[in-house]
Design a protein around this motif. Structure first.
Motif, short mmCIF file in Angstrom:
data_model
loop_
_atom_site.label_atom_id
_atom_site.label_comp_id
_atom_site.label_asym_id
_atom_site.label_seq_id
_atom_site.Cartn_x
_atom_site.Cartn_y
_atom_site.Cartn_z
N LYS A 1 27.77 88.60 -29.91
CA LYS A 1 27.29 89.93 -29.07
C LYS A 1 28.00 89.88 -27.82
O LYS A 1 28.48 91.04 -27.36
CB LYS A 1 25.86 89.84 -29.16
N ALA B 1 30.33 92.71 -25.89
CA ALA B 1 29.96 93.18 -24.87
C ALA B 1 30.81 93.27 -23.80
O ALA B 1 31.54 93.90 -22.99
CB ALA B 1 28.56 92.34 -24.17
N TYR C 1 33.31 95.93 -24.46
CA TYR C 1 32.89 97.35 -23.61
C TYR C 1 33.45 97.01 -22.26
O TYR C 1 33.85 98.04 -21.51
CB TYR C 1 31.58 97.32 -23.94
N SER D 1 27.62 97.85 -23.44
CA SER D 1 27.83 96.28 -22.91
C SER D 1 26.39 95.75 -22.72
O SER D 1 26.16 94.79 -23.02
CB SER D 1 28.77 96.17 -21.82
N SER D 2 25.75 96.43 -21.76
CA SER D 2 24.40 96.02 -21.62
C SER D 2 23.51 95.70 -22.54
O SER D 2 22.60 94.72 -22.98
CB SER D 2 23.70 96.95 -20.39
N GLU E 1 24.29 95.03 -25.90
CA GLU E 1 25.04 93.78 -26.62
C GLU E 1 24.53 92.67 -25.75
O GLU E 1 24.02 91.63 -26.63
CB GLU E 1 26.51 93.89 -26.68
N LYS E 2 24.50 92.64 -24.59
CA LYS E 2 23.93 91.36 -23.90
C LYS E 2 22.57 91.23 -24.04
O LYS E 2 22.09 90.04 -24.02
CB LYS E 2 24.34 91.52 -22.39
#
Length: 449
Positions: A138, A142, A145, A276-277, A279-280
């Motif tokens: 993950k 991220a 991205y 990205s946010s 996935e984090k």
């Protein structure tokens, strides 16, 4: 016992060598990364030089390369995490001295050499290590991205710089004409002053106006040179030959560009920073699960197969080997609250990322709305500037007719000419803003315009 140990070694070697025969996961090709910037959008500006500079920057820019290598680090973090799911085998060559009781039918030398093969494997019955690998995947996604965001910003910076250079090319051309007209006006004012038909004050005013326009000319040249230097930096070029940078004409740039008056919400939530946010956030949620599984026992299998010179027989014979196999569960009893603190830390970190994710979503919507509003406002101003320029151009044509018919003088004609050039400069400025608004829209939707 001998057969069991041999099977264990064979199985371990199979897992150890398997990755060497599997196709290694390759990093995305640079051409794939270039696709991040959506070249179809940049084609709308109808300028081949702009495309060339964007591609050059994406290939050579050091910041873009830095993002690429950062993604590689996250990719190999996955491999490191995956390695923890596999068994390990180690070997050591040791000298051993020992003292043991002398027992009947048990003879052993007091010193010798030992060659142990140690086998360790943590059976991932609770899938804790597998979850750690999922979390790393993950984070890698991220980072991809985030890398895309770097490419989008780089392409936008190149385009913004290039468009402003074109604007200054046009403004410089108009300003040189203004200066030339002011020189001609001053020349005529000087002759009138020499004839005694005007005062010294009028002569000084003409000199001041020429001086002001010369200063504006030098300011434009300075700004243009700074932009050329910045374009060289973005393309990772030397700044010594910036004057040789090829470019198109401002009047031919993006003639058919049409800006949207609305944007689909699907584009907003496909922005790389939003993804990205997210996935984090998913990675942090998995980390909480891992922290909970730390409270359960770990299941370990340990094996030892050692050749030695302590006992009877040859060094590599079965009679000179020592073999052990241990399997069991290990549970920590007291660790000073480390596991509890770790779990609470992971939960707090997840909450932080959740708030960041929600803020990122709101910021994305705001940026799109701001870009749309600014575009609408600037297009209205551009239309008004165009009308004002056309009106002044018409006045200039009328003044030109008066000059031809002998009802006006040449200085008045030059003044009207300069007024037309001023309005054309203003129109150029407003037209440039339209192009920059297009880039703002492009960035607000993560390059998916």
């Amino acid at each position: 016992m001998k057969i069991v140990l041999r099977k264990i070694i064979i199985i371990f070697l199979f897992f150890l060598l398997l990755p060497a025969y599997c196709k290694d996961e390759q990093a995305l090709d640079l051409n794939k990364r270039i696709s991040y910037v959506n070249l179809d959008f940049w084609q709308n500006f109808d300028d081949e030089y702009l495309i060339c500079y964007i591609l050059e920057a994406l290939k050579n820019n050091h910041k873009a390369k830095s993002a690429l290598y950062k993604s590689e680090q996250f990719r190999y973090n996955i491999r490191l995490s995956l390695a923890n799911q596999l068994p390990t085998l180690s070997v050591a060559a040791n000298y051993l001295g020992l003292k043991v009781p002398m027992l009947d039918n048990f003879a052993v030398r007091k010193n010798g050499f030992i060659l142990p093969f140690e086998f360790n494997y943590e059976a991932d019955l609770l899938l804790k290590n597998a979850d750690k690998t999922k979390s790393q995947k993950k984070l890698y996604k991220a980072q991809l991205y985030d890398e895309k965001s770097v490419y989008i910003m780089l392409a936008s910076d190149v385009a913004t710089t290039y468009i402003n250079i074109l604007k200054f090319d046009k403004t410089l051309e108009l300003q040189e004409k203004i200066v030339q007209n002011k020189k001609e006006i001053l020349n005529r004012v000087q002759k009138r002053y020499n004839c005694g038909t005007i005062s010294k004050t009028e002569l000084n005013e003409a000199k001041k106006e020429l001086n002001d326009e010369n200063q504006e000319l030098e300011s434009i040249k300075k700004e243009q040179k700074l932009l050329l230097n910045y374009l060289a930096l973005l393309c990772a070029r030397s700044a010594y030959n910036v004057d040789d940078f090829k470019r198109g004409e401002f009047d031919d740039f993006a003639k058919n560009l049409v800006l949207p008056d609305e944007i689909s919400s699907d584009l907003i939530f496909n922005r790389p920073d939003v993804l990205s946010s997210f996935e984090k956030l998913k990675s942090a949620k998995i980390d909480i699960t891992v922290a909970k599984k730390d409270f359960f026992p770990t299941f370990n299998i340990k094996g030892l197969y050692a050749f030695n010179t302590l006992g009877p027989g040859n060094f590599f014979s079965w009679g000179a080997t020592l073999a052990t196999l241990v399997a069991g569960a290990t549970q920590g009893i007291f660790e000073g609250g480390r596991k509890v603190a770790n779990l609470k830390f992971k939960k707090a970190y997840y909450s932080e990322l959740l708030e960041n994710f929600l803020h990122t979503n709101l910021s994305a919507i705001k940026e799109v709305n701001d870009a749309l509003y600014q575009t609408k406002y600037d297009l209205k101003i551009l239309s008004e500037a165009n009308e004002k320029y056309l009106a002044q151009k018409n006045n200039f044509e009328l003044e030109k007719s008066r000059l031809i018919n002998g009802v006006s003088d040449y200085p008045s004609y030059l003044e009207q000419f300069n007024q037309t050039l001023f309005e054309q400069q203003n129109y150029t400025e407003k037209k440039t803003q339209k192009f920059l608004d297009a880039i703002s829209l492009y960035k607000s939707v993560g390059g998916a315009l």
